[in-house]
Design a protein around this motif. Sequence first.
Motif, short mmCIF file in Angstrom:
data_model
loop_
_atom_site.label_atom_id
_atom_site.label_comp_id
_atom_site.label_asym_id
_atom_site.label_seq_id
_atom_site.Cartn_x
_atom_site.Cartn_y
_atom_site.Cartn_z
N SER A 1 -10.74 1.08 8.73
CA SER A 1 -11.72 0.45 7.59
C SER A 1 -11.25 -0.08 6.43
CB SER A 1 -12.78 1.57 7.20
OG SER A 1 -11.92 2.40 7.45
N SER A 2 -9.56 -0.24 6.45
CA SER A 2 -8.86 -0.24 5.75
C SER A 2 -8.86 -1.95 5.70
CB SER A 2 -7.22 0.42 5.22
OG SER A 2 -6.74 -0.08 6.55
N PHE B 1 1.55 -1.48 -0.01
CA PHE B 1 0.16 -0.21 -0.23
C PHE B 1 0.57 1.26 -0.39
CE2 PHE B 1 -2.95 -3.13 1.76
CZ PHE B 1 -3.78 -3.01 1.48
N LEU C 1 -4.00 3.54 -0.65
CA LEU C 1 -4.52 3.48 0.85
C LEU C 1 -5.44 5.03 0.73
CD1 LEU C 1 -5.37 2.59 3.83
CD2 LEU C 1 -3.12 3.36 4.85
N THR C 2 -6.35 5.20 0.99
CA THR C 2 -7.20 6.42 0.89
C THR C 2 -7.47 7.16 1.45
OG1 THR C 2 -9.24 5.43 -0.39
CG2 THR C 2 -7.75 6.26 -1.64
N PHE D 1 0.59 5.56 0.86
CA PHE D 1 -0.66 6.72 1.04
C PHE D 1 0.59 8.27 1.08
CE2 PHE D 1 -1.96 9.60 5.18
CZ PHE D 1 -2.30 10.18 4.16
N VAL E 1 -9.21 5.66 9.69
CA VAL E 1 -9.09 5.32 7.64
C VAL E 1 -8.28 3.90 8.43
CG1 VAL E 1 -7.12 5.50 6.20
CG2 VAL E 1 -8.34 7.97 7.25
N LEU E 2 -7.29 3.50 8.66
CA LEU E 2 -6.70 2.03 9.02
C LEU E 2 -7.57 0.65 9.57
CD1 LEU E 2 -3.37 3.27 10.53
CD2 LEU E 2 -3.84 2.35 8.09
#
Length: 251
Positions: free
Chosen positions: A106-107, A47, A74-75, A49, A103-104
């Motif tokens: 839900s990633s 990934f 990774l958005t 970012f 974010v993490l």
Amino acid sequence: MSDRKPAGQFLDAAIDLLRRVRDEEADSIEAAGTLLADTVQNGGRLFAFGAGHSSLAAQDVVYRAGGLALMNLLTVPGVVGVDVMPATLGSALERVDGLASAVLDSSPLREGDALVIISLSGRNALPVEMAMNARALGVRVVGVTSVAYATETTSRHASGTFLKDHCDIVLDSKIAVGDAELTLDTVPAPFAPASTVVTSALMQAMTATAAAALADRGIEPPLLRSGNVDGGHEWNGRVLDQYGDRIFYRR
């Protein structure tokens, strides 16, 4: 400034920076590329970012001809470009505590993956927390940043630390604080940033190292080809199908 015209001066400055990272970051680039190769070989996912303009270098290695098919973006909504309105919102979101955790959570990142975090200053809450929390998950982290910011500015994270302090490997872009290579008496502010040129070069050097390392181990690197050459789409279809469970930009 010299008598050379601004375009030439900027290109000279960019070339000098590229030479510096080639010579001074060679060991770190090798280590970062090896880390990516290890991750691929061990079944992990890759990934990248970056926030704001740092996202340009991250996007440059995702679904890219000549690049690793396993590299995913990774958005974080609102911070991966300047298309959000107002554009200044992206800068504000970089300073929000706790956003990286959300974010993490839900990633798809999981233990055994590798994450490349790009942040020129490395001082804002988002990249610092992203690195801290990713490592806590068992993710290996490569940071691409300008180490100069850690000595010439203060952190905006509660810990007082910078991105570079929470990485397994750091690639130093050597960009001076302010990211502007040129000055003129007739121009009221420094201008001509080179961070995108240098950071993108570091990213490509790292992925090239990973591809060569995999080949040295007898593993075919999962590379994409240009869709504008004969057979490119067929090649890419095979690679994308083979590694479909580790590619997230198709979903």
